[in-house]
Design an enzyme around this catalytic site. Structure first.
Site, PDB file in Angstrom:
ATOM      1  N   ASP A   1      -0.382   4.722  -0.044  1.00 51.57           N
ATOM      2  CA  ASP A   1      -1.798   4.659  -0.444  1.00 51.57           C
ATOM      3  C   ASP A   1      -2.134   5.614  -1.586  1.00 51.57           C
ATOM      4  OD1 ASP A   1      -2.214   2.863   1.698  1.00 51.57           O
ATOM      5  OD2 ASP A   1      -2.421   4.550   3.067  1.00 51.57           O
TER       6      ASP A   1
ATOM      7  N   LYS B   1      -0.694   3.074  -6.053  1.00 47.92           N
ATOM      8  CA  LYS B   1       0.400   2.483  -6.846  1.00 47.92           C
ATOM      9  C   LYS B   1       0.021   1.147  -7.461  1.00 47.92           C
ATOM     10  CE  LYS B   1       3.130   2.646  -3.256  1.00 47.92           C
ATOM     11  NZ  LYS B   1       2.361   3.480  -2.346  1.00 47.92           N
TER      12      LYS B   1
ATOM     13  N   GLY C   1      -0.543  -2.400   1.191  1.00 49.77           N
ATOM     14  CA  GLY C   1      -1.826  -2.913   0.707  1.00 49.77           C
ATOM     15  C   GLY C   1      -2.062  -2.315  -0.664  1.00 49.77           C
ATOM     16  N   HIS C   2      -1.927  -3.126  -1.692  1.00 48.24           N
ATOM     17  CA  HIS C   2      -2.057  -2.620  -3.059  1.00 48.24           C
ATOM     18  C   HIS C   2      -3.342  -3.150  -3.685  1.00 48.24           C
ATOM     19  CE1 HIS C   2       2.569  -1.913  -3.225  1.00 48.24           C
ATOM     20  NE2 HIS C   2       1.928  -1.047  -2.464  1.00 48.24           N
TER      21      HIS C   2
ATOM     22  N   GLN D   1       4.611   1.793   0.392  1.00 47.88           N
ATOM     23  CA  GLN D   1       4.625   2.987   1.252  1.00 47.88           C
ATOM     24  C   GLN D   1       4.921   4.238   0.401  1.00 47.88           C
ATOM     25  OE1 GLN D   1       6.576   0.047   2.621  1.00 47.88           O
ATOM     26  NE2 GLN D   1       4.551  -0.512   3.295  1.00 47.88           N
TER      27      GLN D   1
END
Ligand code: IMP
Length: 428
Positions: free
Chosen positions: A13, A16, A40-41, A224
């Site tokens: 988080d 990225k 989750g990007h 991650q």
């Protein structure tokens, strides 16, 4: 043959998605190498606000091929949903998404097993995303996994599925007292996925090597972060893959000498989701203030993220194992308006000052942070695009972080949008 790895340097988080989108303008390929839909990007650009989980964040630049490598675990229903949603918003995916035939599948029984094992752990739950990641990687390591290529040959898949499902059902029923899954139901799903996913499955490794031979630019997109790494993170409160530089090579079949840049993405403070030790965690008002300001809630699960001061001991370990050639610092703007800001520069363990990250979580749990305190700044950094727009206190904070991380900070992100960033040195 330039390949650049963009890696999460803390507990994930770090922002990225924005950085990969920002740096992919010149990329020919953007490739995910590990993790699955636990990631989750968030990407905000001129096409809108997007939350990606499996599709690489390069998908918004029309010239890129987006690869999911052999190290990724693929959840077909959610990937198909993501593709559909991107298409409905005008993003062209056809011919631009390639899944390695060697990537492993997350099966419905992996999701069930993830959730059953988390409930069985009770208080010691890892706090997984519940997406079946751990069981899918366990099956891969124990040679019970199914690979994406097997969807292309359903006749061979069926007996293999029976074997793996029998194995999973034994755990579901005998260990956890759950209900077994039926072979026909799971096989029917595989047949549906076979139809809809087959256009995307291919020889990703060969294509990557071909692109590199033609001098194409490849961006390796981490998911991650280093402290969630199965080997180097805060085990057992980690994910089940290697989000570090070694994992980047293995998960795409590239060799280390093909990497010309390793870019570590750090937040200007720390967050983590799920259980596990977090020495600099802020449980009071300051933590709540950062969480609210920065909207620190998981993109995948919506869970509130735990928030803490920057931990330079963790950062330094992360830097050591990844060898960052460049650092991107994100979310500096979140710290605008604080009276003072702290950085953890050592731990106290059993009355002694230590400067290293202990490997055993038993030790880490008892580490008390030793802080340096820096004055905050009144003038906003939010939206700054030039270094000379930063207040001098922010410059001092960034310089100290750079010194402690031990690698140059080349980009400072000052907001969620694509161009809200200060580029000190061009990376890609
Ligand atoms: P899993 O990857 O779902 O097995 O979860 C293992 C641990 O990694 C949990 O603490 C999760 O919250 C954490 N985790 C997994 N993916 C991410 C991510 O993308 N960002 C932050 N934490 C993550």
């Amino acid at each position: 043959m330039p390949a650049y790895a963009i890696l999460g340097a803390q507990w994930g988080d770090e922002g990225k998605g924005k950085i990969v989108d920002f740096l992919s303008e010149k990329a020919d390929v953007v490739a995910r190498f590990a993790g699955g839909n636990n990631a989750g990007h968030t990407v905000i650009n001129n096409q809108g606000h997007f939350s990606l989980h499996q599709v690489p964040s390069g998908i918004f630049w029309p010239q890129t091929l987006n690869v999911m490598g052999s190290g990724v675990v693929v959840d077909p229903p959610s990937l198909l949903e993501e593709i559909k949603s991107l298409k409905s918003r005008g993003i062209d995916v056809e011919g631009r998404l390639l899944i390695s035939e060697r990537a492993h599948l997350i099966m419905p029984y992996h999701i069930e097993l993830d959730q059953l094992s988390e409930s069985a752990r009770g208080e010691n739950a890892i706090g997984t995303t519940g997406r079946g990641i751990g069981p899918a990687y366990s099956d891969k390591a124990s040679r019970n996994g199914l690979r994406v290529s097997e969807l292309l040959d359903l006749n061979t898949l069926k007996p293999r599925l029976k074997e793996t499902l029998d194995h999973a059902n034994a755990f579901i029923t005998k260990v956890y007292g759950g209900k077994p899954m039926k072979l026909e139901d799971v096989f029917r799903k595989c047949s549906e996925w076979s139809q809809s996913l087959s256009p995307y499955i291919g020889a990703a490794e060969d294509i990557l090597h071909e692109k590199l031979k033609q001098n194409g630019v490849i961006v390796l997109e981490g998911a991650q972060g280093a402290l969630l790494d199965l080997d180097h993170g805060t085990y057992p409160f980690v994910t089940s893959s290697n989000p570090t530089v070694g994992g980047a090579c293995v998960g795409l079949g590239l060799h280390p000498s093909q990497l010309v840049g390793v870019i570590g993405v750090f937040k200007a403070y720390c967050t983590r989701v799920g259980g596990g030790p977090f020495p600099t965690e802020l449980t009071g008002q300051t933590g709540d203030r950062i969480r609210d300001l920065a909207q620190e809630f998981g993109t995948t699960t919506g869970r509130p993220r735990r928030v803490g001061w920057f931990d330079a001991i963790m950062a330094n370990y992360s830097s050591k194992i990844n060898g960052y050639t460049s650092v991107v610092l994100t979310r500096l703007d979140v710290l605008d308006g604080f009276d003072s800001i702290k950085i953890c520069v050592a731990y106290e363990l059993n009355g002694e000052r230590i400067n290293r990250l202990p490997g055993g979580q038993g030790f880490l749990q008892h580490c008390v942070p030793i802080y340096e305190e820096y004055p905050g700044w009144d003038k906003p950094t939010a939206g700054a695009t030039r270094f000379d727009q930063l207040p001098e206190e922010a410059v001092a904070y960034v310089s100290r972080l750079e010194e402690l991380i031990g690698s140059p900070i080349d980009i400072i992100s000052t907001g969620p949008k694509r161009h809200e960033a200060i580029t000190l040195r061009s990376i890609v």
